[in-house]
Scaffold this motif. Structure first.
Motif, short mmCIF file in Angstrom:
data_model
loop_
_atom_site.label_atom_id
_atom_site.label_comp_id
_atom_site.label_asym_id
_atom_site.label_seq_id
_atom_site.Cartn_x
_atom_site.Cartn_y
_atom_site.Cartn_z
N ALA A 1 -10.70 -6.46 7.55
CA ALA A 1 -9.75 -6.61 6.45
C ALA A 1 -8.89 -5.36 6.24
O ALA A 1 -7.94 -5.38 5.46
CB ALA A 1 -10.51 -6.94 5.17
N ARG A 2 -9.21 -4.26 6.92
CA ARG A 2 -8.46 -3.02 6.69
C ARG A 2 -7.06 -3.08 7.28
O ARG A 2 -6.81 -3.79 8.25
CB ARG A 2 -9.19 -1.84 7.34
N ARG A 3 -6.15 -2.32 6.68
CA ARG A 3 -4.80 -2.20 7.23
C ARG A 3 -4.89 -1.43 8.53
O ARG A 3 -5.41 -0.30 8.55
CB ARG A 3 -3.86 -1.43 6.29
N SER B 1 -3.38 -6.53 8.98
CA SER B 1 -4.79 -6.15 9.01
C SER B 1 -5.31 -6.01 10.44
O SER B 1 -4.69 -6.50 11.40
CB SER B 1 -5.62 -7.22 8.28
#
Lengths: 230, 223
Positions: free
Chosen positions: B133-135, B96
């Motif tokens: 929280a994003r990849r 993340s």
């Protein structure tokens, strides 16, 4: 066709009846092969990482050597380990011959080049910026190596699964150093070899089917681990 | 010049018998943005790699804040923890955004509450609040470079090194880089950037150093 169906039905029956001998064989097979893979990985993963990451004279030769060792016949490994562990061998004093410990040793020797070669391939094909990135963010050399391993985690896990596949299905080394002793060193493959030699083909097929179920369970666990790491 | 953060004396670097850098004397002042310009193959990236302590020079001495950097690789971590490099196409770990930005702080053993606060602050600084929280690998190129900048800023380095920071950036990301970099000298951070984007580099930098074939071009040194 009856031969296969008979084996399948018998295998399912043995599983359903909780046959103690079959479960004993399954437990020993799992224990021996997983221990062998862990033991081999303890040496193979750091070595593969080192060879894959560093440039040094003779590196190409080492890579070719490990790739060649993949073709090592299991009976040859069995023979070498037998020679080492036999009463007059250099490690005879350990009293390991015909014990599960000897089988672990032989299977670890078998798994070692395979895991090493696959880890080398995983690290070599990984983006070369991983290590320097970790270093510029303050990693020690050990922490940078760990970052490389983490980035290559799926390929490393696949290497371990391949190592497990190699050892859980081999029969030559296990029978030579384990001796196929009932309730002690009898694994799936040695039991299948025995049942086949007795003409009990259905029993052999049944054990083969259960071996596949066990391998499937281990691989499913490995996939679960991969999914959690994503 | 007063108080140089980096001092290079007689630094020579060769690759396969080809001399790529030969700097008799170069001082980079603390709290100043220095742009290094020059054509391809001038030795700019090699200079950054030497300053980032990733590549040791073959000859010469390198000083950081008046102290000579040791040669032994095992002794460099403490020095590297004061310097951070953002590469032209920065590598983001396959995890993340938050974990990428927190990576260096974890290595330094910062406790989680403080770490989370610093990560949030750094992401806000580069206009990526809410991206934690994003990849990281699924972001656009410009956003990925901004994550790399946040990952460097969160460490509050004494020196920030940037290799072609404006290359392949979308206008928004480019503005973010300019705003953030422009503010760093006020926080006491020394910035060294290598850039082909002359206009942006000259606008941002208080000093411009020119390299040609691995050597300083004195006439073009501005600052």
């Amino acid at each position: 066709m009856d031969f296969f169906l008979g084996g399948l039905t018998k295998g399912l029956g043995l599983l359903a009846q909780l046959d103690p001998e079959v479960y004993g064989i399954a437990w020993l097979s799992l224990r021996v092969s997983l221990s062998a893979v862990i033991l081999a990985a303890l040496a193979a993963v750091p070595l593969g990482l080192l060879i894959g990451q560093r440039e040094f004279p003779g590196k190409r030769f080492l890579v070719v050597l490990f790739n060649t060792l993949l073709a090592l016949p299991t009976v040859v490994v069995g023979l070498v380990v037998y020679g080492l562990l036999s009463y007059h061998g250099p490690l005879g004093g350990l009293g390991l011959l015909y014990t599960p410990g000897a089988m672990v040793a032989a299977q670890a020797v078998l798994a070692f080049p395979l895991i090493t070669a696959l880890v080398i391939a995983a690290v070599t094909t990984l983006d070369s910026r991983v290590g320097p990135t970790a270093l510029t963010l303050g990693a020690t050399r050990f922490q940078a190596a760990w970052a490389v391993l983490k980035e290559a985690r799926f390929a490393v896990l696949a290497a371990l699964a391949a190592g497990f596949g190699r050892v859980v299905t081999e029969v030559g080394a296990a029978i030579m150093v384990g001796g196929n002793i009932r309730h002690y060193t009898r694994t799936f493959t040695t039991a299948i070899a025995l049942e086949t030699s007795k003409g009990e083909f259905a029993q052999g097929m049944a054990l083969g089917f259960i071996l596949l179920v066990v391998a499937l369970a281990v691989n499913l666990a490995s996939h679960q681990l991969q999914a959690r790491w994503k | 010049m007063s108080n140089p953060l980096f001092s290079l004396r007689g630094v020579v670097k060769r690759f396969h018998d080809r001399e790529v850098l030969n700097l008799d004397r170069l001082d980079l002042e603390a709290g100043v943005i220095t742009a290094v310009e020059g054509p391809n193959g001038a030795g700019k990236t090699t200079l950054l790699a030497i300053l980032a302590l990733l590549t040791p020079p073959d000859k010469g001495r390198l000083f950081f804040d008046g102290q000579e950097i040791p040669r032994a690789a095992s002794q460099l971590t403490a020095w590297r923890r004061q310097i951070t490099l953002v590469a032209q196409q920065a590598y983001l770990f396959d995890t993340s955004v938050e974990k990428n930005v927190a990576y260096g702080l974890r290595l330094r053993g910062l406790e989680q509450t403080k770490r989370d606060a610093r990560v949030r602050e750094a992401l806000e600084q580069v206009g990526l609040a809410g991206f934690g929280a994003r990849r990281a690998r699924r972001l656009s190129g410009g956003e990925m470079q901004r994550v790399a900048l946040a990952r460097a800023l969160v460490l509050r380095p004494r020196a920030l090194l940037l290799d072609e920071p404006f290359a392949n950036l979308d206008p928004t990301s480019s503005q973010v880089f300019e705003r953030v970099l422009g503010d760093l000298p006020n926080q006491g951070c020394t910035v060294v950037l290598v850039s082909h984007a002359r206009e942006q580099a000259h606008r941002l930098a208080q000093r411009v150093v020119s390299l040609r074939e691995g050597r300083l071009t004195p006439g073009l040194d501005r600052g």
